[in-house]
Design a protein around this motif. Structure first.
Motif, short mmCIF file in Angstrom:
data_model
loop_
_atom_site.label_atom_id
_atom_site.label_comp_id
_atom_site.label_asym_id
_atom_site.label_seq_id
_atom_site.Cartn_x
_atom_site.Cartn_y
_atom_site.Cartn_z
N MET A 180 55.25 21.38 69.90
CA MET A 180 54.71 21.11 68.58
C MET A 180 55.86 20.78 67.64
SD MET A 180 52.54 23.73 66.27
CE MET A 180 53.07 23.93 64.61
N GLY A 181 55.74 19.70 66.93
CA GLY A 181 56.74 19.32 65.95
C GLY A 181 56.56 20.10 64.66
N MET A 182 57.46 19.93 63.74
CA MET A 182 57.38 20.63 62.47
C MET A 182 56.23 20.03 61.65
SD MET A 182 60.32 21.35 59.69
CE MET A 182 60.22 19.88 58.74
N PRO A 183 55.25 20.86 61.24
CA PRO A 183 54.12 20.32 60.48
C PRO A 183 54.51 20.03 59.03
CG PRO A 183 53.86 22.66 60.78
CD PRO A 183 55.07 22.27 61.55
N SER A 184 53.75 19.15 58.40
CA SER A 184 53.97 18.86 56.98
C SER A 184 53.14 19.83 56.15
CB SER A 184 53.60 17.42 56.68
OG SER A 184 52.21 17.24 56.93
N GLY A 185 53.35 19.83 54.83
CA GLY A 185 52.63 20.77 53.97
C GLY A 185 51.61 20.10 53.09
N GLU A 186 50.84 19.16 53.62
CA GLU A 186 49.91 18.39 52.79
C GLU A 186 48.60 19.12 52.53
OE1 GLU A 186 48.53 15.56 56.47
OE2 GLU A 186 50.42 15.24 55.46
N SER A 187 48.30 20.21 53.26
CA SER A 187 47.08 20.99 53.02
C SER A 187 47.39 22.46 53.29
CB SER A 187 45.95 20.50 53.92
OG SER A 187 46.23 20.86 55.26
N PRO A 188 46.52 23.38 52.83
CA PRO A 188 46.77 24.80 53.10
C PRO A 188 46.85 25.13 54.60
CG PRO A 188 45.12 24.58 51.38
CD PRO A 188 45.41 23.20 51.91
N ALA A 189 46.06 24.44 55.38
CA ALA A 189 46.11 24.68 56.83
C ALA A 189 47.45 24.23 57.40
CB ALA A 189 44.96 23.97 57.52
N LYS A 190 47.93 23.09 56.91
CA LYS A 190 49.23 22.60 57.37
C LYS A 190 50.36 23.51 56.89
CE LYS A 190 48.30 18.64 59.44
NZ LYS A 190 48.71 18.34 60.79
N ALA A 191 50.24 24.03 55.65
CA ALA A 191 51.26 24.96 55.14
C ALA A 191 51.28 26.24 55.98
CB ALA A 191 50.99 25.28 53.67
N HIS A 192 50.09 26.68 56.37
CA HIS A 192 50.02 27.88 57.23
C HIS A 192 50.65 27.59 58.59
CE1 HIS A 192 48.62 31.76 58.54
NE2 HIS A 192 48.12 31.20 59.64
N GLN A 193 50.41 26.41 59.13
CA GLN A 193 51.05 26.04 60.40
C GLN A 193 52.57 26.03 60.26
OE1 GLN A 193 49.43 22.25 61.43
NE2 GLN A 193 47.76 23.13 62.68
N TYR A 194 53.06 25.55 59.11
CA TYR A 194 54.50 25.52 58.87
C TYR A 194 55.06 26.94 58.80
CZ TYR A 194 58.97 24.48 56.67
OH TYR A 194 60.29 24.39 56.38
N TYR A 195 54.33 27.83 58.12
CA TYR A 195 54.72 29.23 58.04
C TYR A 195 54.78 29.85 59.44
CZ TYR A 195 54.39 34.20 57.01
OH TYR A 195 54.60 35.54 56.97
N GLU A 196 53.75 29.62 60.24
CA GLU A 196 53.74 30.15 61.61
C GLU A 196 54.88 29.56 62.44
OE1 GLU A 196 51.82 32.44 62.99
OE2 GLU A 196 50.70 32.82 61.16
N TYR A 197 55.20 28.30 62.21
CA TYR A 197 56.29 27.64 62.91
C TYR A 197 57.62 28.33 62.59
CZ TYR A 197 59.80 23.97 63.66
OH TYR A 197 60.91 23.27 64.03
N LEU A 198 57.85 28.62 61.31
CA LEU A 198 59.10 29.30 60.92
C LEU A 198 59.16 30.72 61.48
CD1 LEU A 198 59.50 28.11 57.22
CD2 LEU A 198 60.78 27.35 59.23
N GLN A 199 58.04 31.43 61.41
CA GLN A 199 58.00 32.79 61.92
C GLN A 199 58.24 32.83 63.43
OE1 GLN A 199 58.61 34.52 59.27
NE2 GLN A 199 57.19 36.12 59.86
N SER A 200 57.72 31.85 64.14
CA SER A 200 57.90 31.85 65.59
C SER A 200 59.38 31.67 65.95
CB SER A 200 57.05 30.76 66.24
OG SER A 200 57.51 29.48 65.84
N HIS A 201 60.11 30.92 65.13
CA HIS A 201 61.55 30.78 65.38
C HIS A 201 62.27 32.10 65.15
CE1 HIS A 201 62.32 26.66 66.49
NE2 HIS A 201 61.38 26.29 65.63
N GLN A 202 61.86 32.85 64.11
CA GLN A 202 62.48 34.15 63.84
C GLN A 202 62.20 35.14 64.97
OE1 GLN A 202 64.55 35.20 61.49
NE2 GLN A 202 64.67 33.14 60.66
N GLN A 203 61.02 35.06 65.56
CA GLN A 203 60.64 36.01 66.60
C GLN A 203 61.37 35.75 67.91
OE1 GLN A 203 56.42 35.70 66.74
NE2 GLN A 203 56.11 36.85 64.85
N THR A 204 61.82 34.54 68.14
CA THR A 204 62.47 34.23 69.41
C THR A 204 63.99 34.33 69.35
OG1 THR A 204 62.46 31.89 68.86
CG2 THR A 204 60.60 32.72 70.16
N LEU A 205 64.55 34.73 68.19
CA LEU A 205 66.01 34.86 68.10
C LEU A 205 66.52 36.05 68.90
CD1 LEU A 205 66.66 34.07 64.33
CD2 LEU A 205 67.13 32.63 66.30
N GLN A 206 65.76 37.12 68.96
CA GLN A 206 66.17 38.34 69.67
C GLN A 206 65.37 38.48 70.95
OE1 GLN A 206 68.67 40.14 68.42
NE2 GLN A 206 68.78 38.83 66.62
#
Length: 114
Positions: free
Chosen positions: A1-27
């Protein structure tokens, strides 16, 4: 999955989940385990402290004060005999100073890890 854009609340939520998933896989996940080196340091420190106290008691009770220092008396009730520093005191001072330097340098180099 590529980085989503923030053009709607659903897309903003996908972007938030995308960032969180990167934080969870660091450790990498690890199960609970005993850190034997830390336990060895703890018990080694306590053993060294007990040996130092016993050595100090033996040295204090067996060292005779030399007569070149006069006995101080305070009000006639309390007296104190001064003397030069013993080998124990000099070694103990060197060990405590070395320990303090090791802690300070370790914290400066690796940060405080508690």
């Amino acid at each position: 999955m590529g980085m989503p854009s923030g053009e709607s609340p659903a897309k903003a939520h996908q972007y938030y989940e995308y960032l969180q998933s990167h934080q969870q896989t660091l450790q990498s996940p690890a199960t609970w385990h005993v850190r034997w080196l830390d336990l060895a340091w703890l018990w080694g420190f306590l053993l060294a402290l007990a040996l130092i106290v016993l050595w100090w008691l033996w040295q204090y009770r067996s060292t005779r004060q030399r007569g070149i220092y006069p006995t101080d008396q305070f009000g006639g009730y309390t007296s104190e005999a001064a003397g030069p520093a013993t080998r124990f005191f000099l070694l103990f001072t060197a060990l405590v100073t070395g320990w303090a330097v090791a802690l300070i340098v370790g914290h400066l180099v690796w940060g405080q890890k508690f």
